[in-house]
Design a protein around this motif. Structure first.
Motif, PDB file in Angstrom:
ATOM      1  N   SER A  48     -39.165  -0.147  61.742  1.00 55.34           N
ATOM      2  CA  SER A  48     -38.115   0.755  62.209  1.00 55.34           C
ATOM      3  C   SER A  48     -38.633   1.606  63.357  1.00 55.34           C
ATOM      4  O   SER A  48     -39.729   2.156  63.302  1.00 55.34           O
ATOM      5  CB  SER A  48     -37.651   1.667  61.071  1.00 55.34           C
ATOM      6  N   ILE A  49     -37.791   1.720  64.385  1.00 57.68           N
ATOM      7  CA  ILE A  49     -38.075   2.563  65.548  1.00 57.68           C
ATOM      8  C   ILE A  49     -36.920   3.547  65.644  1.00 57.68           C
ATOM      9  O   ILE A  49     -35.788   3.158  65.948  1.00 57.68           O
ATOM     10  CB  ILE A  49     -38.172   1.727  66.847  1.00 57.68           C
ATOM     11  N   GLY A  50     -37.174   4.807  65.373  1.00 55.23           N
ATOM     12  CA  GLY A  50     -36.105   5.796  65.363  1.00 55.23           C
ATOM     13  C   GLY A  50     -35.103   5.467  64.270  1.00 55.23           C
ATOM     14  O   GLY A  50     -35.431   4.848  63.256  1.00 55.23           O
ATOM     15  N   SER A  51     -33.853   5.880  64.470  1.00 51.98           N
ATOM     16  CA  SER A  51     -32.828   5.661  63.455  1.00 51.98           C
ATOM     17  C   SER A  51     -31.977   4.440  63.730  1.00 51.98           C
ATOM     18  O   SER A  51     -31.104   4.106  62.930  1.00 51.98           O
ATOM     19  CB  SER A  51     -31.923   6.895  63.371  1.00 51.98           C
ATOM     20  N   TYR A  52     -32.202   3.763  64.840  1.00 53.11           N
ATOM     21  CA  TYR A  52     -31.301   2.681  65.209  1.00 53.11           C
ATOM     22  C   TYR A  52     -31.980   1.331  65.454  1.00 53.11           C
ATOM     23  O   TYR A  52     -31.408   0.296  65.140  1.00 53.11           O
ATOM     24  CB  TYR A  52     -30.535   3.076  66.477  1.00 53.11           C
ATOM     25  N   PHE A  53     -33.176   1.312  66.011  1.00 48.90           N
ATOM     26  CA  PHE A  53     -33.811   0.053  66.394  1.00 48.90           C
ATOM     27  C   PHE A  53     -34.818  -0.420  65.353  1.00 48.90           C
ATOM     28  O   PHE A  53     -35.375   0.364  64.584  1.00 48.90           O
ATOM     29  CB  PHE A  53     -34.563   0.203  67.719  1.00 48.90           C
ATOM     30  N   THR A 104     -46.207  -8.711  79.092  1.00 47.51           N
ATOM     31  CA  THR A 104     -44.738  -8.687  79.054  1.00 47.51           C
ATOM     32  C   THR A 104     -44.113  -7.996  80.253  1.00 47.51           C
ATOM     33  O   THR A 104     -42.943  -8.221  80.545  1.00 47.51           O
ATOM     34  CB  THR A 104     -44.236  -7.944  77.803  1.00 47.51           C
ATOM     35  N   GLY A 105     -44.899  -7.135  80.931  1.00 45.95           N
ATOM     36  CA  GLY A 105     -44.281  -6.230  81.882  1.00 45.95           C
ATOM     37  C   GLY A 105     -43.524  -5.164  81.089  1.00 45.95           C
ATOM     38  O   GLY A 105     -43.469  -5.211  79.853  1.00 45.95           O
ATOM     39  N   LEU A 106     -42.929  -4.208  81.768  1.00 44.94           N
ATOM     40  CA  LEU A 106     -42.169  -3.149  81.095  1.00 44.94           C
ATOM     41  C   LEU A 106     -40.754  -3.664  80.819  1.00 44.94           C
ATOM     42  O   LEU A 106     -40.041  -4.039  81.740  1.00 44.94           O
ATOM     43  CB  LEU A 106     -42.133  -1.894  81.956  1.00 44.94           C
ATOM     44  N   GLN A 107     -40.394  -3.702  79.555  1.00 45.32           N
ATOM     45  CA  GLN A 107     -39.100  -4.242  79.134  1.00 45.32           C
ATOM     46  C   GLN A 107     -38.215  -3.118  78.579  1.00 45.32           C
ATOM     47  O   GLN A 107     -38.724  -2.164  77.980  1.00 45.32           O
ATOM     48  CB  GLN A 107     -39.288  -5.307  78.046  1.00 45.32           C
ATOM     49  N   ARG A 108     -36.907  -3.255  78.767  1.00 46.44           N
ATOM     50  CA  ARG A 108     -35.971  -2.243  78.283  1.00 46.44           C
ATOM     51  C   ARG A 108     -34.868  -2.913  77.466  1.00 46.44           C
ATOM     52  O   ARG A 108     -34.365  -3.962  77.850  1.00 46.44           O
ATOM     53  CB  ARG A 108     -35.347  -1.490  79.451  1.00 46.44           C
ATOM     54  N   VAL A 109     -34.514  -2.248  76.369  1.00 43.10           N
ATOM     55  CA  VAL A 109     -33.425  -2.722  75.507  1.00 43.10           C
ATOM     56  C   VAL A 109     -32.501  -1.528  75.274  1.00 43.10           C
ATOM     57  O   VAL A 109     -32.981  -0.425  74.967  1.00 43.10           O
ATOM     58  CB  VAL A 109     -33.960  -3.252  74.160  1.00 43.10           C
ATOM     59  N   ARG A 114     -24.446   3.425  71.240  1.00 42.31           N
ATOM     60  CA  ARG A 114     -24.865   4.743  71.699  1.00 42.31           C
ATOM     61  C   ARG A 114     -25.467   4.630  73.094  1.00 42.31           C
ATOM     62  O   ARG A 114     -25.466   3.571  73.697  1.00 42.31           O
ATOM     63  CB  ARG A 114     -25.882   5.321  70.719  1.00 42.31           C
ATOM     64  N   ASP A 115     -26.005   5.707  73.592  1.00 41.49           N
ATOM     65  CA  ASP A 115     -26.546   5.698  74.949  1.00 41.49           C
ATOM     66  C   ASP A 115     -28.070   5.769  74.931  1.00 41.49           C
ATOM     67  O   ASP A 115     -28.660   6.443  75.744  1.00 41.49           O
ATOM     68  CB  ASP A 115     -25.949   6.877  75.734  1.00 41.49           C
ATOM     69  N   GLY A 116     -28.712   5.082  74.013  1.00 45.76           N
ATOM     70  CA  GLY A 116     -30.164   5.139  73.916  1.00 45.76           C
ATOM     71  C   GLY A 116     -30.841   3.940  74.552  1.00 45.76           C
ATOM     72  O   GLY A 116     -30.227   2.899  74.777  1.00 45.76           O
ATOM     73  N   GLU A 117     -32.103   4.118  74.837  1.00 46.25           N
ATOM     74  CA  GLU A 117     -32.892   3.067  75.467  1.00 46.25           C
ATOM     75  C   GLU A 117     -34.231   2.964  74.755  1.00 46.25           C
ATOM     76  O   GLU A 117     -34.899   3.958  74.516  1.00 46.25           O
ATOM     77  CB  GLU A 117     -33.117   3.429  76.934  1.00 46.25           C
TER      78      GLU A 117
END
Length: 126
Positions: A48-53, A104-109, A114-117
């Motif tokens: 678990s990462i935070g409350s969502y991921f 991997t390089g810097l990856q974003r999801v 919601r408006d999280g990254e």
């Protein structure tokens, strides 16, 4: 006999030294998730990462022709949906490069609701 024991210990040390470390950031916090080769990759649980991921790192070295590092990012939804796959990335093992942001390089999801990254990068050490 002593020579064989030393050689075996040295070989085991090398085999255990391969480690993948993923630096996963969300909500201003960064966790480092590490993995060594998994004998049973299907049993590797997401973290678990935070409350969502949720983030899952699977490092497979055997069989050699299918060796890979697989990264999964899930949305942790309420039941009955449960974990929903948002992102998957597969890299051949051993990785081809290990630059500033690892192989991997810097990856974003992004969260779809919601408006999280969440962003991450993974490096490999031998």
């Amino acid at each position: 006999m002593k020579y064989l024991l030393l050689l075996s210990a040295w070989a085991c040390g090398i085999a255990q030294a391969d480690t993948v470390a993923c630096h996963v950031s969300y909500g201003g916090e960064t966790q480092v998730i590490t993995a060594q080769p998994a004998a049973t990759p299907y049993t590797v649980a997401p973290i678990s990462i935070g409350s969502y991921f949720m983030f899952r790192l699977v490092f497979e070295r055997q069989p050699a022709d299918q060796a890979a590092i697989k990264l999964y990012t899930y949305a942790d939804r309420e039941p009955p949906q449960g974990a929903v796959l948002l992102h998957q990335a597969d890299y051949l093992y051993p990785p081809a490069k290990n630059g500033r942001y690892g192989f991997t390089g810097l990856q974003r999801v992004y969260e779809p609701i919601r408006d999280g990254e969440l962003y991450y990068w993974c490096g490999w050490t031998q």
